[in-house]
Design a protein around this motif. Structure first.
Motif, PDB file in Angstrom:
ATOM      1  N   TRP A  45       0.837  -1.210   0.000  1.00 61.39           N
ATOM      2  CA  TRP A  45       0.000   0.000   0.000  1.00 61.39           C
ATOM      3  C   TRP A  45       0.867   1.253   0.000  1.00 61.39           C
ATOM      4  N   ARG A  46       1.951   1.237   0.746  1.00 64.35           N
ATOM      5  CA  ARG A  46       2.846   2.393   0.801  1.00 64.35           C
ATOM      6  C   ARG A  46       3.481   2.646  -0.564  1.00 64.35           C
ATOM      7  N   ARG A  47       3.942   1.570  -1.222  1.00 66.34           N
ATOM      8  CA  ARG A  47       4.533   1.729  -2.552  1.00 66.34           C
ATOM      9  C   ARG A  47       3.511   2.244  -3.562  1.00 66.34           C
ATOM     10  N   MET A  48       2.292   1.747  -3.473  1.00 67.83           N
ATOM     11  CA  MET A  48       1.249   2.212  -4.393  1.00 67.83           C
ATOM     12  C   MET A  48       0.934   3.683  -4.142  1.00 67.83           C
ATOM     13  N   GLU A  49       0.944   4.074  -2.890  1.00 63.60           N
ATOM     14  CA  GLU A  49       0.665   5.476  -2.547  1.00 63.60           C
ATOM     15  C   GLU A  49       1.790   6.389  -3.042  1.00 63.60           C
ATOM     16  N   ASP A  50       3.050   5.912  -2.912  1.00 63.79           N
ATOM     17  CA  ASP A  50       4.188   6.708  -3.366  1.00 63.79           C
ATOM     18  C   ASP A  50       4.198   6.891  -4.879  1.00 63.79           C
ATOM     19  N   GLU A  51       3.726   5.893  -5.606  1.00 62.21           N
ATOM     20  CA  GLU A  51       3.729   5.954  -7.056  1.00 62.21           C
ATOM     21  C   GLU A  51       2.441   6.537  -7.619  1.00 62.21           C
ATOM     22  N   ASP A  52       1.521   6.907  -6.752  1.00 64.96           N
ATOM     23  CA  ASP A  52       0.207   7.447  -7.136  1.00 64.96           C
ATOM     24  C   ASP A  52      -0.566   6.444  -7.937  1.00 64.96           C
TER      25      ASP A  52
END
Length: 137
Positions: A130-137
């Motif tokens: 989830w954090r990676r998805m949030e960082d990559e928008d």
């Protein structure tokens, strides 16, 4: 209709590694438990190996079966995760060469193997995704 093609109704399906049926995801959990036990059975021939080597084998061949896919698995009920946790405890007993009649708590197994409990591990994996998805928008 999908892209102009008629798609028949199905009682079961699989989406990104998660098996779903009309009754939910219990078939997925049953499949994962069976696959993990089968993988552990194949590892019994390596029981004389060093503990660290067995831990690497177990992480690569068994734990990944139990934790995939991490985001839907993170949403499973406590009872369902407990079924997966029992398999992980059996795996840790194999890794640490602990006999079935040596009664240790699950917490002491995890501490000795330096492996988090399955629910914690799944939560960490899902949070990372989830954090990676949030960082990559």
């Amino acid at each position: 209709m999908v892209d102009g093609h008629h798609v028949d109704f199905s009682q079961r399906g699989s989406l990104l590694g998660l098996s779903i049926s009309m009754r939910g995801y219990m078939a997925h959990v049953t499949q994962r438990v069976a696959r993990a036990r089968a993988a552990l059975t194949k590892l019994y021939r390596f029981r004389s190996l060093d503990q660290n080597l067995k831990l690497h084998l177990v992480n690569a061949l068994v734990i990944l079966i139990l934790t995939y896919p991490p985001i839907p698995t993170n949403a499973f009920s406590k009872t369902t995760v407990r079924r997966l946790q029992r398999v992980q405890n059996r795996v840790l007993r194999f890794t640490l060469s602990i006999r079935w009649d040596n009664f240790l708590t699950a917490e002491s197994l995890h501490e000795e193997a330096n492996v988090p409990a399955l629910n914690i591990q799944i939560h960490q994996m899902a949070s990372d995704i989830w954090r990676r998805m949030e960082d990559e928008d």
